[in-house]
Scaffold this motif. Structure first.
Motif, PDB file in Angstrom:
ATOM      1  N   TRP A   1      32.000  45.613  37.707  1.00  0.00           N
ATOM      2  CA  TRP A   1      30.931  45.454  36.716  1.00  0.00           C
ATOM      3  C   TRP A   1      31.064  46.439  35.565  1.00  0.00           C
ATOM      4  CZ3 TRP A   1      26.486  49.056  36.765  1.00  0.00           C
ATOM      5  CH2 TRP A   1      25.575  48.806  35.732  1.00  0.00           C
ATOM      6  N   ALA A   2      31.282  47.706  35.869  1.00  0.00           N
ATOM      7  CA  ALA A   2      31.239  48.750  34.844  1.00  0.00           C
ATOM      8  C   ALA A   2      32.534  48.870  34.055  1.00  0.00           C
ATOM      9  CB  ALA A   2      30.906  50.103  35.491  1.00  0.00           C
ATOM     10  N   LEU A   3      33.669  48.624  34.694  1.00  0.00           N
ATOM     11  CA  LEU A   3      34.952  48.860  34.026  1.00  0.00           C
ATOM     12  C   LEU A   3      35.586  47.592  33.476  1.00  0.00           C
ATOM     13  CD1 LEU A   3      36.548  51.493  36.441  1.00  0.00           C
ATOM     14  CD2 LEU A   3      35.205  51.876  34.368  1.00  0.00           C
ATOM     15  N   GLY A   4      35.319  46.464  34.087  1.00  0.00           N
ATOM     16  CA  GLY A   4      35.855  45.207  33.573  1.00  0.00           C
ATOM     17  C   GLY A   4      37.370  45.214  33.498  1.00  0.00           C
ATOM     18  N   ASP A   5      37.914  45.044  32.299  1.00  0.00           N
ATOM     19  CA  ASP A   5      39.367  44.953  32.108  1.00  0.00           C
ATOM     20  C   ASP A   5      40.087  46.252  32.426  1.00  0.00           C
ATOM     21  OD1 ASP A   5      39.045  42.360  31.351  1.00  0.00           O
ATOM     22  OD2 ASP A   5      39.220  42.727  29.196  1.00  0.00           O
TER      23      ASP A   5
ATOM     24  N   LEU B   1      39.610  47.920  35.040  1.00  0.00           N
ATOM     25  CA  LEU B   1      39.901  47.845  36.466  1.00  0.00           C
ATOM     26  C   LEU B   1      40.889  46.730  36.758  1.00  0.00           C
ATOM     27  CD1 LEU B   1      39.345  48.819  39.353  1.00  0.00           C
ATOM     28  CD2 LEU B   1      37.426  47.230  39.446  1.00  0.00           C
ATOM     29  N   VAL B   2      40.635  45.579  36.193  1.00  0.00           N
ATOM     30  CA  VAL B   2      41.531  44.437  36.366  1.00  0.00           C
ATOM     31  C   VAL B   2      41.867  43.888  34.990  1.00  0.00           C
ATOM     32  CG1 VAL B   2      41.860  42.190  37.434  1.00  0.00           C
ATOM     33  CG2 VAL B   2      40.416  43.894  38.554  1.00  0.00           C
ATOM     34  N   PRO B   3      43.080  44.137  34.480  1.00  0.00           N
ATOM     35  CA  PRO B   3      43.448  43.652  33.145  1.00  0.00           C
ATOM     36  C   PRO B   3      43.240  42.154  33.006  1.00  0.00           C
ATOM     37  CG  PRO B   3      45.091  45.196  33.975  1.00  0.00           C
ATOM     38  CD  PRO B   3      44.140  44.919  35.112  1.00  0.00           C
ATOM     39  N   GLU B   4      42.840  41.764  31.821  1.00  0.00           N
ATOM     40  CA  GLU B   4      42.538  40.352  31.544  1.00  0.00           C
ATOM     41  C   GLU B   4      43.740  39.475  31.833  1.00  0.00           C
ATOM     42  OE1 GLU B   4      40.721  37.619  27.907  1.00  0.00           O
ATOM     43  OE2 GLU B   4      41.132  39.771  27.612  1.00  0.00           O
ATOM     44  N   GLY B   5      43.466  38.383  32.527  1.00  0.00           N
ATOM     45  CA  GLY B   5      44.514  37.424  32.838  1.00  0.00           C
ATOM     46  C   GLY B   5      45.177  37.645  34.178  1.00  0.00           C
ATOM     47  N   ARG B   6      44.893  38.775  34.854  1.00  0.00           N
ATOM     48  CA  ARG B   6      45.525  39.045  36.146  1.00  0.00           C
ATOM     49  C   ARG B   6      44.660  38.642  37.318  1.00  0.00           C
ATOM     50  NH1 ARG B   6      48.792  44.803  35.863  1.00  0.00           N
ATOM     51  NH2 ARG B   6      49.912  44.418  33.909  1.00  0.00           N
ATOM     52  N   GLY B   7      43.397  38.343  37.068  1.00  0.00           N
ATOM     53  CA  GLY B   7      42.507  37.986  38.166  1.00  0.00           C
ATOM     54  C   GLY B   7      42.202  39.185  39.050  1.00  0.00           C
ATOM     55  N   GLY B   8      41.546  38.934  40.169  1.00  0.00           N
ATOM     56  CA  GLY B   8      41.231  40.014  41.097  1.00  0.00           C
ATOM     57  C   GLY B   8      39.849  40.570  40.846  1.00  0.00           C
ATOM     58  N   GLY B   9      39.602  41.748  41.403  1.00  0.00           N
ATOM     59  CA  GLY B   9      38.279  42.347  41.308  1.00  0.00           C
ATOM     60  C   GLY B   9      37.366  41.784  42.378  1.00  0.00           C
ATOM     61  N   VAL B  10      36.181  42.322  42.461  1.00  0.00           N
ATOM     62  CA  VAL B  10      35.196  41.870  43.444  1.00  0.00           C
ATOM     63  C   VAL B  10      34.318  40.806  42.805  1.00  0.00           C
ATOM     64  CG1 VAL B  10      33.298  42.578  44.935  1.00  0.00           C
ATOM     65  CG2 VAL B  10      35.215  44.136  44.546  1.00  0.00           C
ATOM     66  N   PRO B  11      34.258  39.604  43.379  1.00  0.00           N
ATOM     67  CA  PRO B  11      33.462  38.511  42.775  1.00  0.00           C
ATOM     68  C   PRO B  11      31.969  38.721  42.976  1.00  0.00           C
ATOM     69  CG  PRO B  11      34.423  37.777  44.843  1.00  0.00           C
ATOM     70  CD  PRO B  11      34.979  39.151  44.590  1.00  0.00           C
ATOM     71  N   ILE B  12      31.362  39.463  42.068  1.00  0.00           N
ATOM     72  CA  ILE B  12      29.944  39.808  42.207  1.00  0.00           C
ATOM     73  C   ILE B  12      29.051  38.985  41.299  1.00  0.00           C
ATOM     74  CG2 ILE B  12      30.452  42.161  42.928  1.00  0.00           C
ATOM     75  CD1 ILE B  12      29.889  43.048  40.057  1.00  0.00           C
ATOM     76  N   GLY B  13      29.635  38.086  40.529  1.00  0.00           N
ATOM     77  CA  GLY B  13      28.833  37.257  39.642  1.00  0.00           C
ATOM     78  C   GLY B  13      28.052  38.082  38.635  1.00  0.00           C
ATOM     79  N   GLY B  14      26.781  37.779  38.504  1.00  0.00           N
ATOM     80  CA  GLY B  14      25.933  38.512  37.562  1.00  0.00           C
ATOM     81  C   GLY B  14      25.133  39.629  38.214  1.00  0.00           C
ATOM     82  N   PHE B  15      25.540  40.048  39.411  1.00  0.00           N
ATOM     83  CA  PHE B  15      24.783  41.056  40.150  1.00  0.00           C
ATOM     84  C   PHE B  15      25.328  42.471  39.945  1.00  0.00           C
ATOM     85  CE2 PHE B  15      23.895  37.164  42.599  1.00  0.00           C
ATOM     86  CZ  PHE B  15      22.508  37.214  42.628  1.00  0.00           C
ATOM     87  N   GLY B  16      26.082  42.693  38.875  1.00  0.00           N
ATOM     88  CA  GLY B  16      26.633  44.019  38.617  1.00  0.00           C
ATOM     89  C   GLY B  16      25.603  45.131  38.622  1.00  0.00           C
TER      90      GLY B  16
END
Length: 294
Positions: free
Chosen positions: A245-249, A251-266
């Protein structure tokens, strides 16, 4: 009337007339001693093996990432991703370090000696907690600095490239601080419950690892809301959710996918992380107030 038979001998003891340094210096001494204890400094060679083995592993990983990046010219792993990838190793680091900080003192019964001095009851656990937070942050932040130096010296963009790397590094260090705060507060709270280091270490590992299956179970239920909130159930995935939620790209550069799927609950994850740390610290202080009252 009988004559006195006792004799007082002056053997040269004198009262201490030096400076009384006060609370701040006592707290600082406890903090520095705790930080040295975590890394085995001033102790036997056996006590240094595990912490410095972990330091060597994370540094070697960072050096390898830096070497690969310099060869292919692409970011292999972001600074924030490095903290995520080392989280499993940090769990075992905390499981060894936290009992060394507090369980040993509980078992040996030296706490009454600490509290017999003009030391506020809350200062002891807070100094130990700050020492563990600092140790974990150094464990994650030091290798990030290695990655930064490698990228800074191999960039082909000059000072602009160095500045961009610094802007990527700073959020990574803050993220490492979040890992440190969450892991240290939980680990020290669990360790403070027993004077037996083996039990404390097992309890810490259990708290972190046994919550992972709960996340897995909740994340496959037929409800998207539950799936996105499932990662609140484990400290590791909770921190990962805050990072997503806080770091976005960063943490996971755009186009690479990944991260924790938290939706809008950041924001929920952010508040939950703060409340978790606050609750652990409050319980830790309460624990030592009860210990001191015995």
């Amino acid at each position: 009337m009988s004559e006195p038979t006792g004799v007082i001998h002056d053997i040269g003891y004198q009262r201490y007339t030096g400076p009384r340094l006060g609370r701040r210096h006592v707290f600082g001494a406890l903090y520095l001693h705790g930080l040295r204890t975590v890394f085995g400094l001033g102790r036997t060679a056996k006590a240094k093996i595990f912490p410095w083995l972990v330091v060597g592993i994370v540094t070697l990983v960072a050096a390898g990432i830096t070497a690969v990046r310099s060869q292919i010219g692409e970011v292999v792993m972001t600074y924030a991703q490095f903290a995520d990838s080392m989280s499993w190793l940090v769990i075992f680091f905390v499981a060894v370090a936290a009992p060394e900080l507090v369980s040993r003192d509980l078992r040996s019964g030296v706490l009454p000696l600490y509290f017999s001095r003009p030391l506020p009851r809350d200062d002891y656990p807070l100094a130990k907690l700050l020492a563990l937070v600092s140790a974990i942050w150094l464990l994650l932040g030091g290798p990030q600095l290695v990655m930064f130096l490698g990228a800074a010296f191999t960039t082909d963009k000059g000072m602009r490239g160095v500045w961009d790397e610094l802007l990527d590094l700073l959020p990574g260090l803050l993220y490492a601080g979040l890992w440190a705060a969450v892991f240290a507060s939980i680990g020290l709270l669990v360790a403070s419950l027993t004077g037996k280091r083996a039990f404390a270490a097992g309890g810490i590992v259990a708290v972190f690892l046994m919550t992972t299956p709960i996340v897995g179970t909740l994340s496959i239920l037929p409800s998207r809301t539950i799936n996105e909130l499932a990662f609140l159930a484990s400290p590791s995935t909770l921190v990962g959710g805050v990072g997503t939620w806080a770091l976005g790209d960063l943490l996971v550069p755009e186009g690479r996918g990944g991260g924790v799927p938290i939706g809008g609950f950041g924001p929920v994850y952010g508040v939950a992380a703060v409340l978790l740390v606050a609750a652990c610290v409050a319980l830790l202080l309460l624990r030592y107030r009860k210990v001191a009252a015995r």
